[in-house]
Scaffold this motif. Structure first.
Motif, PDB file in Angstrom:
ATOM      1  N   LEU A 377       0.831  -1.212   0.000  1.00 41.10           N
ATOM      2  CA  LEU A 377       0.000   0.000   0.000  1.00 41.10           C
ATOM      3  C   LEU A 377       0.860   1.254   0.000  1.00 41.10           C
ATOM      4  N   ASP A 378       2.009   1.166  -0.601  1.00 51.26           N
ATOM      5  CA  ASP A 378       2.962   2.276  -0.603  1.00 51.26           C
ATOM      6  C   ASP A 378       2.407   3.522  -1.286  1.00 51.26           C
ATOM      7  N   PHE A 379       1.406   3.337  -2.157  1.00 49.08           N
ATOM      8  CA  PHE A 379       0.816   4.462  -2.889  1.00 49.08           C
ATOM      9  C   PHE A 379      -0.126   5.288  -2.010  1.00 49.08           C
ATOM     10  N   GLY A 385       5.803   2.755   3.145  1.00 46.11           N
ATOM     11  CA  GLY A 385       6.911   2.074   3.795  1.00 46.11           C
ATOM     12  C   GLY A 385       6.509   0.982   4.758  1.00 46.11           C
ATOM     13  N   GLN A 386       5.274   0.508   4.668  1.00 47.60           N
ATOM     14  CA  GLN A 386       4.791  -0.515   5.596  1.00 47.60           C
ATOM     15  C   GLN A 386       4.678  -1.871   4.908  1.00 47.60           C
ATOM     16  N   THR A 387       5.216  -2.884   5.560  1.00 46.59           N
ATOM     17  CA  THR A 387       5.048  -4.248   5.073  1.00 46.59           C
ATOM     18  C   THR A 387       3.607  -4.683   5.305  1.00 46.59           C
ATOM     19  N   ILE A 388       3.271  -5.882   4.852  1.00 46.48           N
ATOM     20  CA  ILE A 388       1.921  -6.402   5.080  1.00 46.48           C
ATOM     21  C   ILE A 388       1.623  -6.463   6.573  1.00 46.48           C
TER      22      ILE A 388
END
Length: 458
Positions: A377-379, A385-388
């Motif tokens: 969800l970097d957009f 900058g968050q992983t799943i």
């Protein structure tokens, strides 16, 4: 679990209910985050702010959730609809309960992964794996666990299996029996560790870190931290407390129970600080927060101290009890919704629930290792900058939790008739009810709205 007449099974005693609710509320955040945050944000000055948030926001909302559950006698969705029906309101308010179930399911999916870490480290402590360990070896050991999806998957599966075995047996036969073992075990282990910390550790440095007031650190950000800690620690707006309220007999006081739960939750967090930081300071280690404190810093202390193998095992057994009791509460909330909306027996409902959580948990496992540089969800700026794993935690704690609590406070504070609220809360028409009403109507909604906006935009 429904009994004859379609009514839900009830707690056999106030003790059973309190153990279950305290077990759900007391989790890893109490032990690996609260003590450090207290020390870093002003010691007893922060503690004062936290208690104000816990009792001024947490207790009124907790009372509301228990009252909605006891009146509705269903899942969070069903209970909210029943309360809305009672005053001719819109049944769409039931979606707030569904939102809570979505939140608690997300939490369950990754919390079982975190709980697996505690099982893994308990086994390591029992085996004496921390003896003579260095800082580099401790960090590498934890890092290798994150890069071992097979091992993480094994413990993730074990935790889900335990949830299934407990919850499938119902309220009295499963949850109550489990928490009547785990919660006393948790408190005994905690007291043992506090005693050991006082003898073998630097209790003076720990007391100064946790309790010495530093009012210069009290800022608006500090208040937001206190609110966030109180919310996630108590477990507001996750649906589990509404579900527990649905099993609550009429003769059990909701205000007294809510205050007891919050006091116990806070007490465990403080005791955890006096169990952990005397050891950290005694061995010249740096205080930290989160997984680094528990899985990298503390093994160093246990590896150097006399009796470290035994007391390390006691400590990680404490973590196992805290984590597993929280998972059981999450699982019960989900299965109550599944049973109610899919019309299937509890054994199948909890099987479907844990299987779904197990599958979603695989995403968190992979994002800790091979997918650690994948940011789906970097957009979206809030998720940049968050992983799943990080994104699921952020979505649950910073958005769904606060949004659900905000809507719940509006619904129960403003729309539900006074007579129904007084009947379930058992407050009469005196100063206690008026205080609760002012908080739930005029204090809590704006505070939650500001917290929600800041949580998304910062």
């Amino acid at each position: 679990m429904a009994v004859a007449g379609g009514q839900p099974e009830q707690w056999s005693s106030r003790t059973g209910f309190l153990f279950a609710a305290i077990g759900f509320s007391v989790g890893l955040g109490n032990i690996w985050r609260f003590p450090y945050v207290t020390g870093e944000y002003g010691g007893s000055a922060f503690l004062f702010i936290y208690l104000a948030c816990a009792f001024g926001i947490g207790v009124p909302l907790l009372m509301s959730e228990l009252a909605i559950g006891r009146y509705g006698r269903g899942s969070p969705t069903g209970s909210l609809r029943t309360v809305a029906d009672a005053y001719g309101g819109s049944r769409a308010w039931g979606h707030v309960g569904t939102l809570a179930i979505v939140c608690v399911f997300i939490v369950l999916s990754y919390y079982t992964v975190l709980s697996g870490w505690t099982f893994d480290y308990f086994i390591r402590a029992v085996r004496g794996s921390f003896a003579g360990i260095t800082a580099t070896e401790s960090a590498n050991s934890f890092g290798l666990l994150m890069l071992n999806p097979g091992r993480l998957l094994f413990w993730h599966t074990v935790v889900n299996l335990l949830i299934f075995l407990v919850v499938r047996r119902g309220v009295q036969g499963g949850i109550e029996k489990a928490v009547k073992i785990m919660i006393p075990m948790l408190f005994v282990a905690l007291i043992v560790m506090v005693g050991y910390g006082a003898i073998a550790g630097d209790i003076g440095a720990a007391a100064a870190f946790l309790l010495q007031p530093d009012f210069s650190k009290l800022t608006f950000h500090t208040v937001m931290v206190a609110i966030g800690q109180a919310f996630f620690s108590i477990g507001i707006a996750m649906g589990a407390l509404i579900t527990f309220g649905a099993y609550l007999p009429k003769d059990i006081s909701i205000p007294g129970s809510a205050a007891t739960i919050v006091l116990a939750d806070t007490g465990v967090a403080l005791l955890a600080g006096f169990a952990i930081f005397p050891l950290v300071f005694a061995f010249g280690l740096e205080p930290s927060s989160g997984s680094g404190l528990i899985f990298q810093t503390l093994p160093l202390a246990f590896g150097q101290m006399p009796g470290g193998q035994f007391f390390g095992a006691i400590f990680f057994l404490l973590l196992v009890a805290a984590a597993l009791s929280s998972c059981i509460g999450c699982g019960e909330a989900v299965v109550s919704w599944v049973d109610e909306h899919w019309g299937i027996e509890r054994q199948k409902g909890i099987l479907y629930a844990v299987c779904a959580a197990w599958l979603v948990g695989l995403l968190s496992i992979m994002s800790l290792g091979e997918w650690s540089d994948y940011y789906p969800l970097d957009f979206i700026p809030a998720f940049e900058g968050q992983t799943i794993f990080d994104a699921l935690d952020f979505l649950a704690a910073n958005i769904l939790l606060l949004l659900g609590a905000l809507l719940m406070s509006i619904f129960f504070g403003w729309l539900v008739p006074r007579q129904l609220k007084q009947q379930e809360l058992g407050l009469g028409d005196g100063w206690r009810y008026r205080t609760w009403l002012v908080l739930i109507r005029f204090v809590i909604p704006p505070v939650l709205l500001v917290s929600l906006v800041m949580g998304i935009t910062e």
